[in-house]
Design an enzyme around this catalytic site. Sequence first.
Site, PDB file in Angstrom:
ATOM      1  CB  SER A   1      -9.103  -9.325  -0.395  1.00  0.00           C
ATOM      2  OG  SER A   1      -9.075  -9.547   1.003  1.00  0.00           O
TER       3      SER A   1
ATOM      4  N   GLY B   1     -11.942   3.317   2.228  1.00  0.00           N
ATOM      5  CA  GLY B   1     -12.590   3.089   0.938  1.00  0.00           C
ATOM      6  C   GLY B   1     -11.906   1.993   0.143  1.00  0.00           C
TER       7      GLY B   1
ATOM      8  CE  LYS C   1     -11.003  -3.574   4.245  1.00  0.00           C
ATOM      9  NZ  LYS C   1      -9.982  -4.275   3.469  1.00  0.00           N
TER      10      LYS C   1
ATOM     11  CB  VAL D   1       0.069  -7.061   7.043  1.00  0.00           C
ATOM     12  CG1 VAL D   1      -0.501  -5.924   6.217  1.00  0.00           C
ATOM     13  CG2 VAL D   1      -0.585  -7.095   8.412  1.00  0.00           C
TER      14      VAL D   1
ATOM     15  CD1 TRP E   1      -2.582   1.514   2.363  1.00  0.00           C
ATOM     16  CD2 TRP E   1      -2.861   1.495   0.142  1.00  0.00           C
ATOM     17  NE1 TRP E   1      -3.616   2.358   2.054  1.00  0.00           N
ATOM     18  CE2 TRP E   1      -3.814   2.373   0.701  1.00  0.00           C
ATOM     19  CE3 TRP E   1      -2.851   1.337  -1.241  1.00  0.00           C
ATOM     20  CZ2 TRP E   1      -4.743   3.084  -0.070  1.00  0.00           C
ATOM     21  CZ3 TRP E   1      -3.768   2.046  -2.019  1.00  0.00           C
ATOM     22  CH2 TRP E   1      -4.696   2.907  -1.436  1.00  0.00           C
TER      23      TRP E   1
ATOM     24  CD  GLU F   1      -3.318  -4.511   9.601  1.00  0.00           C
ATOM     25  OE1 GLU F   1      -3.339  -5.097  10.691  1.00  0.00           O
ATOM     26  OE2 GLU F   1      -2.572  -3.545   9.356  1.00  0.00           O
TER      27      GLU F   1
ATOM     28  CB  ALA G   1      -1.776  -1.856  -2.947  1.00  0.00           C
TER      29      ALA G   1
HETATM   30  N1  LIG Z   1      -2.480  -3.525   0.183  1.00  0.00           N
HETATM   31  C1  LIG Z   1      -3.636  -2.893   0.044  1.00  0.00           C
HETATM   32  O1  LIG Z   1      -4.313  -3.032  -0.986  1.00  0.00           O
HETATM   33  C2  LIG Z   1      -4.119  -1.982   1.127  1.00  0.00           C
HETATM   34  C3  LIG Z   1      -3.596  -2.016   2.407  1.00  0.00           C
HETATM   35  N2  LIG Z   1      -4.104  -1.209   3.377  1.00  0.00           N
HETATM   36  C4  LIG Z   1      -3.569  -1.249   4.729  1.00  0.00           C
HETATM   37  O2  LIG Z   1      -2.259  -0.700   4.748  1.00  0.00           O
HETATM   38  C5  LIG Z   1      -1.480  -1.311   5.790  1.00  0.00           C
HETATM   39  C6  LIG Z   1      -0.188  -1.815   5.200  1.00  0.00           C
HETATM   40  O3  LIG Z   1      -0.529  -2.777   4.229  1.00  0.00           O
HETATM   41  P1  LIG Z   1       0.455  -3.240   3.079  1.00  0.00           P
HETATM   42  O4  LIG Z   1       1.380  -2.165   2.690  1.00  0.00           O
HETATM   43  O5  LIG Z   1      -0.374  -3.822   2.026  1.00  0.00           O
HETATM   44  O6  LIG Z   1       1.266  -4.387   3.857  1.00  0.00           O
HETATM   45  P2  LIG Z   1       2.644  -5.099   3.476  1.00  0.00           P
HETATM   46  O7  LIG Z   1       2.684  -6.338   4.274  1.00  0.00           O
HETATM   47  O8  LIG Z   1       2.808  -5.156   2.011  1.00  0.00           O
HETATM   48  O9  LIG Z   1       3.755  -4.057   4.015  1.00  0.00           O
HETATM   49  C7  LIG Z   1       3.858  -3.685   5.353  1.00  0.00           C
HETATM   50  C8  LIG Z   1       4.858  -2.560   5.495  1.00  0.00           C
HETATM   51  O10 LIG Z   1       4.980  -2.216   6.875  1.00  0.00           O
HETATM   52  C9  LIG Z   1       6.355  -2.169   7.247  1.00  0.00           C
HETATM   53  N3  LIG Z   1       6.491  -2.692   8.612  1.00  0.00           N
HETATM   54  C10 LIG Z   1       6.136  -3.904   9.078  1.00  0.00           C
HETATM   55  N4  LIG Z   1       6.418  -3.993  10.388  1.00  0.00           N
HETATM   56  C11 LIG Z   1       6.977  -2.806  10.749  1.00  0.00           C
HETATM   57  C12 LIG Z   1       7.489  -2.283  11.954  1.00  0.00           C
HETATM   58  N5  LIG Z   1       7.495  -3.003  13.083  1.00  0.00           N
HETATM   59  N6  LIG Z   1       7.990  -1.024  11.947  1.00  0.00           N
HETATM   60  C13 LIG Z   1       8.002  -0.299  10.824  1.00  0.00           C
HETATM   61  N7  LIG Z   1       7.521  -0.740   9.634  1.00  0.00           N
HETATM   62  C14 LIG Z   1       7.024  -1.984   9.615  1.00  0.00           C
HETATM   63  C15 LIG Z   1       7.086  -3.075   6.282  1.00  0.00           C
HETATM   64  O11 LIG Z   1       8.376  -2.541   6.171  1.00  0.00           O
HETATM   65  P3  LIG Z   1       9.618  -3.245   5.439  1.00  0.00           P
HETATM   66  O12 LIG Z   1       9.048  -4.061   4.309  1.00  0.00           O
HETATM   67  O13 LIG Z   1      10.442  -2.121   4.971  1.00  0.00           O
HETATM   68  O14 LIG Z   1      10.283  -4.093   6.464  1.00  0.00           O
HETATM   69  C16 LIG Z   1       6.257  -2.869   5.007  1.00  0.00           C
HETATM   70  O15 LIG Z   1       6.719  -1.741   4.348  1.00  0.00           O
HETATM   71  C17 LIG Z   1      -2.370  -2.404   6.387  1.00  0.00           C
HETATM   72  O16 LIG Z   1      -2.974  -1.899   7.547  1.00  0.00           O
HETATM   73  C18 LIG Z   1      -3.406  -2.656   5.313  1.00  0.00           C
HETATM   74  O17 LIG Z   1      -4.638  -3.121   5.838  1.00  0.00           O
HETATM   75  C19 LIG Z   1      -5.114  -0.343   3.124  1.00  0.00           C
HETATM   76  C20 LIG Z   1      -5.652  -0.250   1.872  1.00  0.00           C
HETATM   77  C21 LIG Z   1      -5.190  -1.056   0.780  1.00  0.00           C
HETATM   78  O1  LIG Z   2      -8.121  -2.773   2.196  1.00  0.00           O
HETATM   79  C1  LIG Z   2      -7.917  -3.234   1.093  1.00  0.00           C
HETATM   80  C2  LIG Z   2      -8.583  -2.709  -0.112  1.00  0.00           C
HETATM   81  O2  LIG Z   2      -9.382  -1.600   0.156  1.00  0.00           O
HETATM   82  C3  LIG Z   2      -6.967  -4.373   0.930  1.00  0.00           C
HETATM   83  O3  LIG Z   2      -7.498  -5.511   1.485  1.00  0.00           O
HETATM   84  P1  LIG Z   2      -6.563  -6.742   1.899  1.00  0.00           P
HETATM   85  O4  LIG Z   2      -5.666  -6.258   2.992  1.00  0.00           O
HETATM   86  O5  LIG Z   2      -7.493  -7.827   2.327  1.00  0.00           O
HETATM   87  O6  LIG Z   2      -5.772  -7.138   0.673  1.00  0.00           O
END
Ligand SMILES: NC(=O)C1=CN([C@@H]2O[C@H](COP(=O)(O)OP(=O)(O)OC[C@H]3O[C@@H](n4cnc5c(N)ncnc54)[C@H](OP(=O)(O)O)[C@@H]3O)[C@@H](O)[C@H]2O)C=CC1
Ligand SMILES: O=C(CO)COP(=O)(O)O
Length: 298
Positions: free
Chosen positions: A227, A110, A164, A252, A14, A254, A114
Site C-alpha cells: 500500500s 474492495g 481506509k 498517488v 490501477w 490518496e 493493482a
Molecule cells: N494502485 C492500486 O492498487 C489501486 C488504486 N486505486 C485507486 O485508483 C486511483 C488511481 O490510482 P493508481 O492508478 O494506482 O495511481 P497512479 O499514480 O499509478 O496513476 C495515476 C494515473 O492518473 C493519471 N492522471 C494523473 N493526473 C491526471 C490528470 N490531471 N488528468 C488526467 N489523468 C491524470 C496519470 O496519467 P499519466 O501517467 O498518463 O500522466 C496516471 O495514469 C486512485 O484513486 C487510487 O486510490 C484503487 C484500487 C487499487
Molecule cells: O486501494 C488499494 C487496494 O485496495 C490500494 O491502496 P494504496 O493506494 O494505498 O496502494
Amino acid sequence: MKEGSVAVIGAGKWGQALHYALSQKQECYITSRTKRDIKNFTDLQTALSCEYLVIAIPAQQIRTWLSNHFEFKGQKILVASKGIEATTGKFLNEIYEEFIPTQNLGFISGPSFAAEVIKGLPCAIVLNSLNKQLFLEFEKFFPNFIKTYYSDDVIGAEICGAYKNVLAIASGICEGMDLGNNARVSLISRGLVEMQRFGSHFGAKMDTFIGLSGAGDLFLTASSELSRNFRVGLGLANNKTLDEILKQLGEVAEGVKTSYAINSLNKKHNIYTPIANEVYSILEGKNPKDSLKDLLKN
Ligand SMILES: NC(=O)C1=CN([C@@H]2O[C@H](COP(=O)(O)OP(=O)(O)OC[C@H]3O[C@@H](n4cnc5c(N)ncnc54)[C@H](OP(=O)(O)O)[C@@H]3O)[C@@H](O)[C@H]2O)C=CC1
Ligand SMILES: O=C(CO)COP(=O)(O)O
C-alpha cells in the site's frame, strides 16, 4: 458510440491492472495523458466513444478532468478511484453526478492491489451502483480470477475506499514507530469503528463496513507495504518530509489529501474521528510520538 466496446481511462498502476483484467474476455482500449506502449492504447476521443468506461485517475484531478476533457454521450461508467475531494469535501459519486446521470454510474470498491491483479491473482471486489442493470452489464467483462459482488450502497463504498487510505497511513506510522502487533491491530479495529461512525453520519449502510469494501480493504491496505498509503505512514514515522515521501513514491497516495477533506467534514458535521484527526495533525507537522500519547489518553 461503439456499442459493447470497453475502455480504461488513466494508465497508472490501477488503470493498467484493470485493463489487463478487462482484456481477458474482450478487447479493451486504454488511454492516458502520457502515451504508453500498451496493447490497444488509444487516443482520448476513441476511448470516450466506447459504451463502457472505467476511469482510474486520482480523486483530486477528477473534477478538472471531467470539466476539460469529458463529454457525456450516454456512456456507462465505472469509477475506480478512491478518495474525497479536498477543496470541497465532496465524495466521488457527488462529483461525477454533477456531470453524468446517476443511473450511468458505478463505483469499484474492495481489497485489490493493482500489483496482484496485474499478475492474475484472485480477488473479490464490489461494483456499487444505484442501477443494478449497470452492474449486470459490467460484471460480464470481468475475468474469472475476479469475483464481483453487487451493492447499492454507493455512499458506503465511497467512504470506505477513501477513509481506509487515511487509516493505512496511521497504520504505517504505527509500524514505522515499532509499536508492535497489538498496537497496530488495536488501531485498525478502532479505525473500522471510526470509519463506520463517519459513514453512518452520511447515510452509509452498516453492513458495508464489515464487508469487502470496509473491513476487507482496510485490513489489506493497513497491513501491507504494497500500500502506498501505508508507505507514506512508514516515511512519516521515520521523520521524512511529506515532499520527500511523495517524490520517492512517484504514484498517488490518496490518503494524504483525503485526510484534509475528512478534517473539514468532521469539523463541519461534528463527528468524532480521533485517528483521522491525528493523521491530519502529523501531516501538518505534529510529532507522531505526541499523537500516540494523545490517542492513548483520549
Ligand atoms: N494502485 C492500486 O492498487 C489501486 C488504486 N486505486 C485507486 O485508483 C486511483 C488511481 O490510482 P493508481 O492508478 O494506482 O495511481 P497512479 O499514480 O499509478 O496513476 C495515476 C494515473 O492518473 C493519471 N492522471 C494523473 N493526473 C491526471 C490528470 N490531471 N488528468 C488526467 N489523468 C491524470 C496519470 O496519467 P499519466 O501517467 O498518463 O500522466 C496516471 O495514469 C486512485 O484513486 C487510487 O486510490 C484503487 C484500487 C487499487
Ligand atoms: O486501494 C488499494 C487496494 O485496495 C490500494 O491502496 P494504496 O493506494 O494505498 O496502494
